[in-house]
Design a protein around this motif. Structure first.
Motif, mmCIF file in Angstrom:
data_model
loop_
_atom_site.group_PDB
_atom_site.id
_atom_site.type_symbol
_atom_site.label_atom_id
_atom_site.label_comp_id
_atom_site.label_asym_id
_atom_site.label_seq_id
_atom_site.Cartn_x
_atom_site.Cartn_y
_atom_site.Cartn_z
ATOM 1 N N GLU A 1 0.811 -1.214 0.000
ATOM 2 C CA GLU A 1 0.000 0.000 0.000
ATOM 3 C C GLU A 1 0.850 1.271 0.000
ATOM 4 O OE1 GLU A 1 -4.130 -1.402 2.151
ATOM 5 O OE2 GLU A 1 -2.585 -0.431 3.370
ATOM 6 N N PHE A 2 0.404 2.235 -0.798
ATOM 7 C CA PHE A 2 0.979 3.564 -0.774
ATOM 8 C C PHE A 2 0.292 4.395 0.315
ATOM 9 C CE2 PHE A 2 1.947 1.950 -4.962
ATOM 10 C CZ PHE A 2 3.240 2.408 -5.189
ATOM 11 N N TYR A 3 0.830 5.582 0.562
ATOM 12 C CA TYR A 3 0.384 6.358 1.714
ATOM 13 C C TYR A 3 -1.087 6.709 1.658
ATOM 14 C CZ TYR A 3 0.764 9.511 5.669
ATOM 15 O OH TYR A 3 0.611 10.080 6.902
ATOM 16 N N ASP A 4 -1.620 6.960 0.463
ATOM 17 C CA ASP A 4 -3.015 7.399 0.388
ATOM 18 C C ASP A 4 -3.999 6.318 0.810
ATOM 19 O OD1 ASP A 4 -2.687 5.810 -1.838
ATOM 20 O OD2 ASP A 4 -3.168 7.370 -3.295
ATOM 21 N N ALA A 5 -3.541 5.072 0.934
ATOM 22 C CA ALA A 5 -4.413 4.007 1.421
ATOM 23 C C ALA A 5 -4.538 4.025 2.945
ATOM 24 C CB ALA A 5 -3.883 2.645 0.971
ATOM 25 N N SER A 6 -3.697 4.803 3.621
ATOM 26 C CA SER A 6 -3.655 4.765 5.080
ATOM 27 C C SER A 6 -4.783 5.534 5.738
ATOM 28 C CB SER A 6 -2.318 5.329 5.579
ATOM 29 O OG SER A 6 -2.259 6.730 5.380
ATOM 30 N N GLY A 7 -5.347 6.523 5.037
ATOM 31 C CA GLY A 7 -6.346 7.387 5.648
ATOM 32 C C GLY A 7 -5.756 8.419 6.581
ATOM 33 N N LEU A 8 -4.418 8.502 6.653
ATOM 34 C CA LEU A 8 -3.755 9.461 7.531
ATOM 35 C C LEU A 8 -3.491 10.769 6.789
ATOM 36 C CD1 LEU A 8 -1.082 7.046 9.043
ATOM 37 C CD2 LEU A 8 -3.108 7.920 10.222
ATOM 38 N N PRO A 9 -3.547 11.894 7.497
ATOM 39 C CA PRO A 9 -3.157 13.148 6.851
ATOM 40 C C PRO A 9 -1.661 13.153 6.581
ATOM 41 C CG PRO A 9 -3.550 13.494 9.192
ATOM 42 C CD PRO A 9 -3.950 12.077 8.904
ATOM 43 N N TRP A 10 -1.254 13.804 5.499
ATOM 44 C CA TRP A 10 0.170 13.937 5.187
ATOM 45 C C TRP A 10 0.677 15.253 5.747
ATOM 46 C CZ3 TRP A 10 4.136 11.108 3.447
ATOM 47 C CH2 TRP A 10 5.291 11.772 3.020
ATOM 48 N N VAL A 11 1.717 15.160 6.552
ATOM 49 C CA VAL A 11 2.421 16.345 7.036
ATOM 50 C C VAL A 11 3.817 16.298 6.421
ATOM 51 C CG1 VAL A 11 3.377 17.520 9.051
ATOM 52 C CG2 VAL A 11 1.142 16.408 9.205
ATOM 53 N N PRO A 12 4.273 17.344 5.749
ATOM 54 C CA PRO A 12 5.611 17.302 5.163
ATOM 55 C C PRO A 12 6.666 16.978 6.217
ATOM 56 C CG PRO A 12 4.410 19.187 4.306
ATOM 57 C CD PRO A 12 3.562 18.597 5.403
ATOM 58 N N PRO A 13 7.389 15.879 6.076
ATOM 59 C CA PRO A 13 8.415 15.532 7.058
ATOM 60 C C PRO A 13 9.571 16.525 7.083
ATOM 61 C CG PRO A 13 7.829 13.628 5.705
ATOM 62 C CD PRO A 13 7.247 14.833 5.046
ATOM 63 N N SER A 14 9.762 17.244 5.980
ATOM 64 C CA SER A 14 10.769 18.288 5.880
ATOM 65 C C SER A 14 10.267 19.311 4.862
ATOM 66 C CB SER A 14 12.123 17.697 5.459
ATOM 67 O OG SER A 14 12.017 16.994 4.241
ATOM 68 N N PRO A 15 10.851 20.499 4.831
ATOM 69 C CA PRO A 15 10.292 21.564 3.988
ATOM 70 C C PRO A 15 10.223 21.232 2.503
ATOM 71 C CG PRO A 15 11.807 22.488 5.599
ATOM 72 C CD PRO A 15 11.939 21.004 5.701
ATOM 73 N N ASN A 16 11.083 20.347 2.013
ATOM 74 C CA ASN A 16 11.093 20.012 0.593
ATOM 75 C C ASN A 16 10.526 18.623 0.319
ATOM 76 O OD1 ASN A 16 12.488 22.391 -0.805
ATOM 77 N ND2 ASN A 16 13.862 21.955 0.901
ATOM 78 N N MET A 17 9.631 18.173 1.197
ATOM 79 C CA MET A 17 8.911 16.915 1.003
ATOM 80 C C MET A 17 7.415 17.210 1.138
ATOM 81 S SD MET A 17 9.626 13.752 0.240
ATOM 82 C CE MET A 17 11.383 13.842 0.572
ATOM 83 N N PRO A 18 6.853 18.039 0.244
ATOM 84 C CA PRO A 18 5.504 18.560 0.465
ATOM 85 C C PRO A 18 4.387 17.546 0.302
ATOM 86 C CG PRO A 18 6.349 19.295 -1.662
ATOM 87 C CD PRO A 18 7.494 18.646 -0.943
ATOM 88 N N THR A 19 4.575 16.494 -0.495
ATOM 89 C CA THR A 19 3.486 15.565 -0.778
ATOM 90 C C THR A 19 3.996 14.131 -0.809
ATOM 91 O OG1 THR A 19 3.795 15.520 -3.200
ATOM 92 C CG2 THR A 19 2.448 17.326 -2.290
ATOM 93 N N PRO A 20 3.097 13.152 -0.711
ATOM 94 C CA PRO A 20 3.522 11.758 -0.903
ATOM 95 C C PRO A 20 4.097 11.509 -2.290
ATOM 96 C CG PRO A 20 1.368 11.839 0.150
ATOM 97 C CD PRO A 20 1.682 13.238 -0.293
ATOM 98 N N GLU A 21 3.674 12.303 -3.288
ATOM 99 C CA GLU A 21 4.233 12.155 -4.636
ATOM 100 C C GLU A 21 5.710 12.531 -4.655
ATOM 101 O OE1 GLU A 21 1.283 13.669 -3.982
ATOM 102 O OE2 GLU A 21 0.095 11.958 -4.701
ATOM 103 N N THR A 22 6.101 13.493 -3.820
ATOM 104 C CA THR A 22 7.518 13.831 -3.704
ATOM 105 C C THR A 22 8.297 12.629 -3.184
ATOM 106 O OG1 THR A 22 6.728 16.001 -2.939
ATOM 107 C CG2 THR A 22 9.104 15.621 -2.928
ATOM 108 N N ALA A 23 7.761 11.986 -2.157
ATOM 109 C CA ALA A 23 8.424 10.809 -1.596
ATOM 110 C C ALA A 23 8.558 9.692 -2.623
ATOM 111 C CB ALA A 23 7.649 10.308 -0.377
ATOM 112 N N LEU A 24 7.581 9.589 -3.510
ATOM 113 C CA LEU A 24 7.580 8.528 -4.508
ATOM 114 C C LEU A 24 8.804 8.599 -5.417
ATOM 115 C CD1 LEU A 24 5.926 6.158 -5.719
ATOM 116 C CD2 LEU A 24 4.788 7.845 -7.172
ATOM 117 N N VAL A 25 9.229 9.805 -5.787
ATOM 118 C CA VAL A 25 10.365 9.948 -6.703
ATOM 119 C C VAL A 25 11.683 10.199 -5.978
ATOM 120 C CG1 VAL A 25 8.845 10.842 -8.498
ATOM 121 C CG2 VAL A 25 10.036 12.463 -7.009
#
Length: 411
Positions: free
Chosen positions: A237-261
């Motif tokens: 499962e990718f993050y959007d399956a979790s039902g959890l809100p996304w909080v940027p872990p650092s200033p240049n990680m704004p979305t789960p799509e950023t983490a993907l690449v």
């Protein structure tokens, strides 16, 4: 890697099993429960009688977006006495390479200690000075070896061992799945804070699984470790399956799509091209002055699975090429399950060097720290194709995958 200390890991595993005995009854999609949620539901019994300090940042939240420090501080069942902030800080105000220092949190009055760039005895002294009995870790990772929070975890585990503290890891999802480890494995002579130990570039593990791996394979001696697993998480499962809100872990990680690449395109930090810092799409936008449509065309000709490349022009507001309009590509992932971020990152390096005469590595060979050895850089310089570069790490990767298997908590 040295052989696993099986007796030690058996103890840690038994602890994890005792906390996660209900994990087999998986909640419905979107009803994942994090390690913190399960700890709180159990009345914090794992922390009974302990003065507790927690290593966390803005990602340490509940599904209704409350910070766990605020939740724990208001709950008489847990004696929370200190907070430890990593890179970017506990409340997340610092940019890359920065932290918030020592201060008292205005919301709770709790002392906040800075762990950034501390390890070994100096970090153990911080834990001792704080007066805590147990150090808890709860930070959202993004699945890449060079994302520093997992090495904050490693350093804190080692420091807790030196200081004689218990260590508890509260698990969260790997946002890019835990299906497989990908990419080159770090060679120890290239160890830095963006890679302390020989793990794969995309490790395919959760932080609790990594803690078990660190305890069994890399720490000088094991720390008394307990892990609180999630329920309802599947490795696919990718993050959007979790039902959890996304909080940027650092200033240049704004979305789960950023983490993907990120585990692939962060390699551009080791070049003279922009990795997209200073844009709204960091690590998805890549470019430099003088780059034109030929790069996107060359990358698309490779027909890499799950991804396409768009000719793009942008002007970073900070970092490389600040205020200048530059050319490059935007990475568009259209099939997450088929996409290989590390191979894609290598392909983009290879094609950038082919089509742009200005291509250069950072003078300090930072690319070697990111990839874990000099092999990727020297092979690309010698004209190797993407598949040839990837073939160079397969033996190390196969060995890491075998080691990794023993520490996985979710099947």
């Amino acid at each position: 890697m040295r052989p696993s200390r099986r007796a030690v890991i058996t103890t840690a595993t038994a602890a994890a099993v005792s906390v996660t005995s209900t994990a087999s009854a998986a909640p419905r999609r979107g009803h994942l429960r994090t390690g913190f949620e399960r700890l709180a539901q159990d009345g914090y019994t794992l922390l009974d009688g302990q003065k507790v300090g927690i290593v966390t940042n803005p990602t340490g939240i509940t599904r209704d977006a409350r910070h766990i420090v605020d939740v724990m501080h208001a709950d008489d069942r847990v004696d929370l006495t200190a907070v430890f902030g990593p890179e970017h800080g506990f409340r997340g105000t610092a940019q890359a390479g920065g932290s918030e220092g020592r201060y008292d949190d205005p919301a709770t009055g709790l002392p906040v200690y800075d762990t950034y760039l501390k390890s070994g005895r100096p970090l153990a002294d911080v834990f001792t000075a704080s007066g805590v009995d147990t150090v808890v870790f709860d930070i959202q990772d993004v699945g890449a070896r060079f994302y520093t929070y997992i090495w904050t975890l490693y350093d804190c585990m080692e420091a807790a061992r030196i200081a004689g503290k218990r260590f508890v890891v509260l698990d969260r999802p790997n946002p890019v799945t835990g299906r497989a480890a990908l990419g080159p494995v770090l060679h120890k002579e290239f160890a830095t804070f963006v890679g302390r130990q020989p793990i794969a570039q995309a490790h395919g593990m959760t932080v609790a699984e990594l803690a078990r791996l660190f305890n069994g394979e890399f720490l000088t001696e094991p720390v008394p470790l307990r892990t609180v697993t999630m329920s309802g998480w599947k490795r696919s499962e990718f993050y959007d399956a979790s039902g959890l809100p996304w909080v940027p872990p650092s200033p240049n990680m704004p979305t789960p799509e950023t983490a993907l690449v990120y585990s692939g395109t962060c390699l551009f930090e080791g070049t003279n091209l922009s990795e997209g810092r200073g844009t709204t799409r960091p690590f998805e936008l890549l470019g430099a002055e003088g780059v034109d449509r030929r790069w996107a065309a060359a990358a698309n000709e490779l027909a890499l699975p799950g991804v396409r490349f768009r000719e793009a022009y942008f002007a970073p507001t900070f970092s490389k090429f600040q205020g200048k309009t530059i050319g490059g590509v935007q990475v568009h992932v259209h099939d997450r399950a088929a996409f290989d971020p590390v191979r894609t990152g290598i392909a983009l390096l290879v094609t950038a060097k082919q089509v742009w005469s200005g291509f250069a590595w950072r003078p300090d060979n930072w690319i070697d720290k990111l990839t874990g050895s000099a092999r990727v850089r020297t092979m690309i310089d010698a004209g190797a194709r993407t598949d040839e570069v990837a073939a160079g790490w397969q033996e190390d990767l196969a060995a890491f995958r075998r080691t990794r298997r023993a520490y996985l908590l979710y099947r």
